[in-house]
Design an enzyme around this catalytic site. Structure first.
Site, PDB file in Angstrom:
ATOM      1  CE  LYS A 259      73.367  65.334  38.715  1.00  0.00           C
ATOM      2  NZ  LYS A 259      73.296  64.320  37.679  1.00  0.00           N
TER       3      LYS A 259
ATOM      4  CD  GLU B 273      67.314  66.373  43.594  1.00  0.00           C
ATOM      5  OE1 GLU B 273      67.542  65.156  43.553  1.00  0.00           O
ATOM      6  OE2 GLU B 273      66.273  66.846  44.067  1.00  0.00           O
TER       7      GLU B 273
ATOM      8  CB  ALA C 279      47.268  48.201  47.692  1.00  0.00           C
TER       9      ALA C 279
ATOM     10  CE  LYS D 236      62.659  67.204  43.714  1.00  0.00           C
ATOM     11  NZ  LYS D 236      63.566  66.068  43.805  1.00  0.00           N
TER      12      LYS D 236
ATOM     13  CG  HIS E  12      67.634  64.264  52.507  1.00  0.00           C
ATOM     14  ND1 HIS E  12      67.461  63.067  53.148  1.00  0.00           N
ATOM     15  CD2 HIS E  12      66.854  64.207  51.391  1.00  0.00           C
ATOM     16  CE1 HIS E  12      66.611  62.320  52.440  1.00  0.00           C
ATOM     17  NE2 HIS E  12      66.235  62.990  51.385  1.00  0.00           N
TER      18      HIS E  12
HETATM   19  C1  BG6 Z   1      64.739  62.142  48.232  1.00  0.00           C
HETATM   20  C2  BG6 Z   1      63.806  63.248  47.831  1.00  0.00           C
HETATM   21  O1  BG6 Z   1      64.627  61.878  49.601  1.00  0.00           O
HETATM   22  O2  BG6 Z   1      66.084  62.527  47.942  1.00  0.00           O
HETATM   23  C3  BG6 Z   1      63.943  63.531  46.348  1.00  0.00           C
HETATM   24  O3  BG6 Z   1      62.465  62.876  48.136  1.00  0.00           O
HETATM   25  C4  BG6 Z   1      65.380  63.828  46.007  1.00  0.00           C
HETATM   26  O4  BG6 Z   1      63.107  64.596  45.970  1.00  0.00           O
HETATM   27  C5  BG6 Z   1      66.310  62.750  46.552  1.00  0.00           C
HETATM   28  O5  BG6 Z   1      65.486  63.894  44.599  1.00  0.00           O
HETATM   29  C6  BG6 Z   1      67.769  63.167  46.395  1.00  0.00           C
HETATM   30  O6  BG6 Z   1      68.619  62.155  46.811  1.00  0.00           O
HETATM   31  P1  BG6 Z   1      69.430  61.281  45.754  1.00  0.00           P
HETATM   32  O7  BG6 Z   1      70.282  60.417  46.589  1.00  0.00           O
HETATM   33  O8  BG6 Z   1      68.413  60.537  44.947  1.00  0.00           O
HETATM   34  O9  BG6 Z   1      70.186  62.266  44.923  1.00  0.00           O
END
Ligand code: BG6
Length: 500
Positions: free
Chosen positions: A372, A244, A86, A367, A268
């Site tokens: 971690k 994370e 865009a 999150k 994932h």
């Molecule tokens: C993404 C998610 O697909 O994967 C994120 O949308 C996440 O929220 C991320 O933080 C984690 O994967 P990586 O490889 O960035 O640690």
């Protein structure tokens, strides 16, 4: 609205397949004809990577750096990069964007320079036929069309592509979330399968390109010591955890409608589970690998069929992680508290096969978590009997397969140092090189080489929604409380005992 009609790309004899940007080769499938899914003897070489949504965050943060890395690792690769979105960029602004992204992944070399000298950008409305046609006109030969777009725009861009048709041999790369439930994923599957054959559709899950996920294949199937134990006789439980420190990071527009369950577990972590739990495939060819994963996911459902009892959700409140002070999730810009979006989700599922009956698989991701932690934790059953005379505890062996940083560690009970009659806990550990390509680079290579092994097949995308749908329903109905945890903690206090 633009007039609709079939787009017929004419083959251009002047094109030189070795040099992108020097001509146009546009043999095309006319719109409306059903793509055949029988594998071509040799799939046409992809000459152009067309990134739809090239002005967005995903493109600049992940996709373009991954492309730069791929070209650095494979300097003979030639590809024309066309960006579309865009935003208005002139040639110079676009080239700067691409080279900034390449710099972030330390990309360099001939292939990188070549790409930078030919890359183009076109500003267009990607939901209109005219807009999509105008960006396809910038492409050469067979095109990898990568949708780095929000789902609703992706759907409309695909509708335009269905009407227009794509150059022969083209492939599609689609980001998660793929649909918003099983029915919409099915509808999207039908739409994209009318554009190109299934084997040319790459539903991207970058976790499938992670070194440790790929290493699972070697670990399980190239060793004698694990596979015989890889079942309910010897394994008590499996935890797949991706906690994370990252918080919302300005992603409210997407995340506040997705939440941790859809963002991480539905996509994932179920993919990781599938590779962890699948039966050994005969080959790693796309059919064998994807059949094995699909069979496993078809057998997977929430634990005991009880969506509310097998899931938990929570949301972070204000707190600190290291030297960062984080606001409560509900105070983040763009968040609507009434969406009740969870930032930590936990779900226990069962894989209803002979191999796994009775073994709980707990998937968890959060999150703003203080610790971690990104690993598969395999807890074995305890040794049936420890000889009398051997002092001390002999807790179950635990195998940690860390997704990041790449590591494998096995907790063992050994005779204590200097005291052969007393047991102590020892850890046998190996660290791995993360590999030459990051996960996105690995996935991108699959797309550009027309190898769909690392992408999610249509049926699997629908299965993943089928597994989590009862949970989403239970959460919407309010049968599972939305708990709270302070940012920087490890989740709600009451959850502490569930995963070590
Ligand atoms: C993404 C998610 O697909 O994967 C994120 O949308 C996440 O929220 C991320 O933080 C984690 O994967 P990586 O490889 O960035 O640690």
């Amino acid at each position: 609205m633009a007039p609709e009609g079939a787009r017929d790309h004419q083959a251009d004899a002047a094109s030189n397949p070795g040099e992108p940007g020097t001509g146009s080769a546009r043999a095309s499938r006319s719109a409306g004809s059903r793509p055949s899914d029988s594998p071509p003897a040799e799939p046409p070489r992809i000459e152009t990577l067309l990134v739809l949504g090239a002005s967005g965050d995903l493109a600049s943060r992940l996709l373009l750096p991954a492309l730069g890395q791929l070209l650095t690792v494979e300097p003979d690769r030639r590809i024309l990069l066309v960006g579309a979105g865009a935003e208005q960029y002139d040639e110079e602004q676009w080239r700067t964007r691409v080279s900034d992204a390449f710099r972030s992944s330390q990309a360099s070399g001939d292939a990188v320079d070549e790409l930078l000298s030919h890359t183009r950008y076109r500003s267009a409305d990607l939901t209109s036929d005219d807009g999509v046609r105008s960006v396809l006109d910038e492409c050469e030969g067979a095109v990898a069309i990568y949708f780095a777009l929000p789902p609703a725009i992706t759907f409309r861009a695909c509708q335009a592509l269905e009407r227009i048709g794509v150059p022969d041999g083209s492939v599609l790369g689609l980001e998660k979330p793929f649909g918003s439930d099983a029915a919409s994923a099915h509808e999207l599957n039908e739409l994209v399968q009318r554009i190109v054959p299934e084997r040319s559709i790459h539903r991207v899950d970058h976790f499938l390109g992670r070194t440790t996920v790929l290493n699972l294949l070697g670990l399980r199937f190239a060793n004698r010591v694990f596979e015989p134990l890889w079942n309910s006789t010897h394994i008590e439980r499996v935890d797949i955890v991706y906690d994370e420190e990252l918080a919302l990071e300005n992603r409210a527009r997407y995340y506040d409608h997705a939440g941790a369950l859809v963002d991480m577990l539905q996509s994932h972590l179920l993919q990781v589970l599938a590779i962890f739990a699948m039966e050994p495939p005969a080959t790693l060819g796309e059919a064998d690998l994807r059949d094995a994963k699909s069979t496993t996911l078809r057998a997977t459902q929430v634990w005991g069929g009880d969506a509310a009892g097998s899931s938990r959700r929570a949301r972070y409140t204000a707190g600190r992680i290291g030297d960062r002070t984080l606001p409560a999730y509900t105070d983040e810009a763009g968040v609507d508290p009434s969406n009740e979006t969870e930032t930590l989700a936990e779900l226990t599922v069962e894989v209803g096969t002979w191999r796994w009956a009775g073994v709980p698989f707990t998937l968890r991701s959060g999150k703003a978590i203080g610790r971690k932690r990104r690993e598969i934790m395999v807890t074995f059953r305890e040794a049936p009997r420890v000889p009398s005379g051997l002092e001390g505890e002999a807790p179950a062996n635990v195998l940690h397969i860390a997704l990041a940083p790449e590591r494998i560690a096995l907790e063992l009970n050994m005779n204590g140092p200097g005291d052969p009659e007393t047991l102590s806990r020892e850890v046998m550990q190996a660290d791995f090189d993360p590999g030459r390509l990051k996960a996105y680079g690995e996935v991108l290579r699959g797309i550009l080489d027309g190898d769909p092994s690392l992408s999610i097949r249509a049926d699997t995308a629908e299965q993943c929604w089928r597994i989590v749908e009862p949970v989403l329903e239970a959460w919407r109905a309010g049968t599972v409380p939305l708990e709270e945890y302070a940012a920087g903690s490890n989740g709600p206090d009451a959850w502490r005992t569930s995963i070590r």
